[in-house]
Design a protein around this motif. Structure first.
Motif, PDB file in Angstrom:
ATOM      1  N   TRP A 168       0.819  -1.226   0.000  1.00 25.66           N
ATOM      2  CA  TRP A 168       0.000   0.000   0.000  1.00 25.66           C
ATOM      3  C   TRP A 168       0.843   1.263   0.000  1.00 25.66           C
ATOM      4  O   TRP A 168       0.396   2.326  -0.413  1.00 25.66           O
ATOM      5  N   THR A 169       2.107   1.164   0.444  1.00 25.77           N
ATOM      6  CA  THR A 169       2.977   2.362   0.421  1.00 25.77           C
ATOM      7  C   THR A 169       3.546   2.603  -0.976  1.00 25.77           C
ATOM      8  O   THR A 169       4.172   3.632  -1.220  1.00 25.77           O
ATOM      9  N   LEU A 170       3.313   1.635  -1.894  1.00 24.45           N
ATOM     10  CA  LEU A 170       3.943   1.703  -3.223  1.00 24.45           C
ATOM     11  C   LEU A 170       2.928   1.842  -4.356  1.00 24.45           C
ATOM     12  O   LEU A 170       3.298   1.781  -5.520  1.00 24.45           O
ATOM     13  N   THR A 171       1.665   2.061  -4.034  1.00 23.47           N
ATOM     14  CA  THR A 171       0.651   2.058  -5.099  1.00 23.47           C
ATOM     15  C   THR A 171       0.819   3.224  -6.081  1.00 23.47           C
ATOM     16  O   THR A 171       0.298   3.199  -7.190  1.00 23.47           O
ATOM     17  N   GLY A 172       1.579   4.239  -5.653  1.00 25.02           N
ATOM     18  CA  GLY A 172       1.793   5.369  -6.571  1.00 25.02           C
ATOM     19  C   GLY A 172       3.028   5.202  -7.444  1.00 25.02           C
ATOM     20  O   GLY A 172       3.351   6.065  -8.270  1.00 25.02           O
ATOM     21  N   LYS A 173       3.728   4.089  -7.263  1.00 19.86           N
ATOM     22  CA  LYS A 173       4.979   3.867  -8.003  1.00 19.86           C
ATOM     23  C   LYS A 173       4.698   3.241  -9.369  1.00 19.86           C
ATOM     24  O   LYS A 173       3.648   2.627  -9.574  1.00 19.86           O
TER      25      LYS A 173
ATOM     26  N   GLU B 185       8.634  -0.834 -10.489  1.00 21.46           N
ATOM     27  CA  GLU B 185       9.180  -0.577  -9.149  1.00 21.46           C
ATOM     28  C   GLU B 185       8.314  -1.227  -8.088  1.00 21.46           C
ATOM     29  O   GLU B 185       8.790  -1.812  -7.125  1.00 21.46           O
ATOM     30  N   PHE B 186       6.987  -1.153  -8.265  1.00 19.77           N
ATOM     31  CA  PHE B 186       6.066  -1.769  -7.286  1.00 19.77           C
ATOM     32  C   PHE B 186       6.362  -3.248  -7.148  1.00 19.77           C
ATOM     33  O   PHE B 186       6.554  -3.759  -6.048  1.00 19.77           O
TER      34      PHE B 186
ATOM     35  N   GLY C 275      -0.787  -7.973 -15.800  1.00 23.07           N
ATOM     36  CA  GLY C 275      -0.824  -6.529 -16.068  1.00 23.07           C
ATOM     37  C   GLY C 275      -1.580  -5.745 -15.008  1.00 23.07           C
ATOM     38  O   GLY C 275      -2.019  -4.621 -15.241  1.00 23.07           O
ATOM     39  N   ALA C 276      -1.722  -6.312 -13.819  1.00 24.33           N
ATOM     40  CA  ALA C 276      -2.456  -5.605 -12.751  1.00 24.33           C
ATOM     41  C   ALA C 276      -1.705  -4.339 -12.355  1.00 24.33           C
ATOM     42  O   ALA C 276      -0.482  -4.300 -12.296  1.00 24.33           O
TER      43      ALA C 276
ATOM     44  N   ALA D 149      -2.944  -4.844  -7.446  1.00 26.93           N
ATOM     45  CA  ALA D 149      -2.086  -5.866  -6.818  1.00 26.93           C
ATOM     46  C   ALA D 149      -2.090  -5.721  -5.301  1.00 26.93           C
ATOM     47  O   ALA D 149      -2.130  -6.703  -4.561  1.00 26.93           O
ATOM     48  N   ALA D 150      -2.076  -4.473  -4.829  1.00 28.98           N
ATOM     49  CA  ALA D 150      -2.107  -4.245  -3.374  1.00 28.98           C
ATOM     50  C   ALA D 150      -3.410  -4.781  -2.788  1.00 28.98           C
ATOM     51  O   ALA D 150      -3.425  -5.429  -1.737  1.00 28.98           O
ATOM     52  N   GLU D 151      -4.504  -4.543  -3.486  1.00 34.48           N
ATOM     53  CA  GLU D 151      -5.808  -5.058  -3.024  1.00 34.48           C
ATOM     54  C   GLU D 151      -5.797  -6.585  -3.007  1.00 34.48           C
ATOM     55  O   GLU D 151      -6.266  -7.223  -2.068  1.00 34.48           O
ATOM     56  N   ASP D 152      -5.196  -7.188  -4.041  1.00 29.61           N
ATOM     57  CA  ASP D 152      -5.171  -8.647  -4.165  1.00 29.61           C
ATOM     58  C   ASP D 152      -4.317  -9.297  -3.075  1.00 29.61           C
ATOM     59  O   ASP D 152      -4.721 -10.258  -2.429  1.00 29.61           O
ATOM     60  N   VAL D 153      -3.156  -8.703  -2.842  1.00 20.72           N
ATOM     61  CA  VAL D 153      -2.239  -9.240  -1.822  1.00 20.72           C
ATOM     62  C   VAL D 153      -2.845  -9.099  -0.443  1.00 20.72           C
ATOM     63  O   VAL D 153      -2.747  -9.990   0.399  1.00 20.72           O
TER      64      VAL D 153
END
Ligand SMILES: CSC[C@H]1O[C@H](OP(=O)(O)O)[C@H](O)[C@@H]1O
Length: 359
Positions: free
Chosen positions: A72-77, A81-82, A121-122, A127-131
């Motif tokens: 969740w800290t990387l969703t803007g990357k 990089e994410f 291609g998420a 991906a954050a929601e899925d994890v």
């Protein structure tokens, strides 16, 4: 999945508002109840290495939640990089402790979600929601497994039983009621007047610090004994059954658990006392032979110091195996969320792990 019993103690949990992984620092117990929350996988990894977070199921749940928090800290990357950073976090957490199978079971599921998202291609947000969904599923499964282990295991506990346990396989080692301690809790909730002998569990005293604390809070009669008293108590006829947790159970039924478990199992066999192992199927590793299992060796200082006080010569050498191995023929039965597994373990473990839903 609701369970019909109160969850009074949590070792590790998800804070939805901050999307952080939270834990009680078990190293500080029983004298203080310090809680910390973090989105930093390195901080959670340190907490696992230092035994702030400990116990096979709790370690697995914490590691999975830690990857989700970090995601969740990387969703803007950017996507690349994410994914590279979240997969690196999986590797950092993977390297924390080598023995508890739950850690690898949980991180494998989380890594598979990340890899699937990457190839599909998420976006980082997807991906954050899925994890997070997967990590919370792992936690919920553990909560429900604790309850079912308690239900299945309590049927093996006679009324007025004296139970001996080693280390801490309680709420402070899992997501809810514990494994060995779940059996004790549910038997108690069902009105069985049990009493428990808890070994102190050298060198870091999980029994004295954690199990006694948990059971006193539950109102379950518990007596602290030294590790060396366990055999004598059994010989005196003061123990009706032994229940312990596990960090890894191999396909042949070898049980890897806190150092000292093997000696207790030998004494139980010598005195014809049932020796039960309580563990979720996420602890069972059908792929490893016992020769493949790494038995963690921890810092010798944990042996040489007790609560920060040197008890020997500073220059003394010390050996600090965190776990030992109990042979399958010493195990009466393995209590899982899917039922009680009796020998022959190779066939029956494979059957129960392969079966679909807990029941
Ligand atoms: C329910 S698993 C508990 C298991 O984990 C403990 O080890 P540690 O405190 O070093 O994580 C111990 O082996 C318990 O039996």
């Amino acid at each position: 999945m609701n369970i019909p019993y109160p969850i009074k103690i949590r070792a590790v949990w998800w804070d939805e508002s901050s999307r952080k992984t939270c834990w009680i620092n078990t190293l500080k117990l029983p004298h203080s109840e310090e809680v910390e929350c973090s989105s930093d996988p390195v901080r959670v990894a340190k907490a696992i290495i230092d035994l702030e977070i400990r116990g096979a199921p709790a370690i697995g749940v914490a590691a999975a939640l830690a990857v989700a928090s970090y995601a969740w800290t990387l969703t803007g990357k950017p996507r690349e990089e994410f994914y590279s950073k979240t997969l690196e976090a999986v590797s950092v957490l993977w390297a924390t402790r080598p023995t508890a199978h739950n850690l690898f079971h949980a991180l494998t599921r989380v890594r598979e979600k990340l890899l699937a998202g990457m190839s599909a291609g998420a976006t980082p947000l997807e991906a954050a929601e899925d994890v997070t969904r997967e990590a919370l599923k792992i936690m919920e499964e553990d909560i429900y497994s604790n309850y079912l282990i308690g239900e299945h295991g309590s049927q093996l506990v006679p009324d007025n039983a004296s139970i001996l346990t080693h280390c801490n396989a309680g709420a402070l080692a899992t997501s809810a009621l514990g494994t060995a301690e779940a059996v004790m809790r549910v038997a108690w909730y069902k009105g069985k007047r049990i009493r428990v002998y808890a070994t102190e569990t050298r060198p870091v005293l999980q029994g004295a610090r954690l199990t006694v604390w948990e059971l006193v809070k539950e109102g379950i009669p518990v007596t602290l004994i030294t590790d060396n008293t366990a055999g004598f108590l059994m010989r005196k006829g003061m123990v009706d059954l032994v229940i312990v947790g596990a960090d890894r159970i191999t396909r042949e039924g070898y049980v890897v658990n806190k150092i000292g478990t093997y000696m207790i199992a030998l004494a139980a066999r010598r005195n014809n006392i049932p020796f039960y192992v309580a563990a979720p199927t996420s602890t069972i590793d059908l792929n490893s032979r016992i020769e493949d299992v790494v038995i963690e060796e921890r810092n010798p200082a944990e042996v040489k110091y007790v609560m920060g006080r040197l008890i020997t010569l500073e220059e003394a050498s010390a050996l600090n195996y965190a776990f030992d191995i109990t042979d399958p023929d010493l195990v009466t039965a393995i209590i899982t969320e899917k039922g009680v597994v009796k020998p022959p373990f190779p066939e029956n473990l494979k059957k129960i792990v392969g079966s679909s839903q807990p029941h």
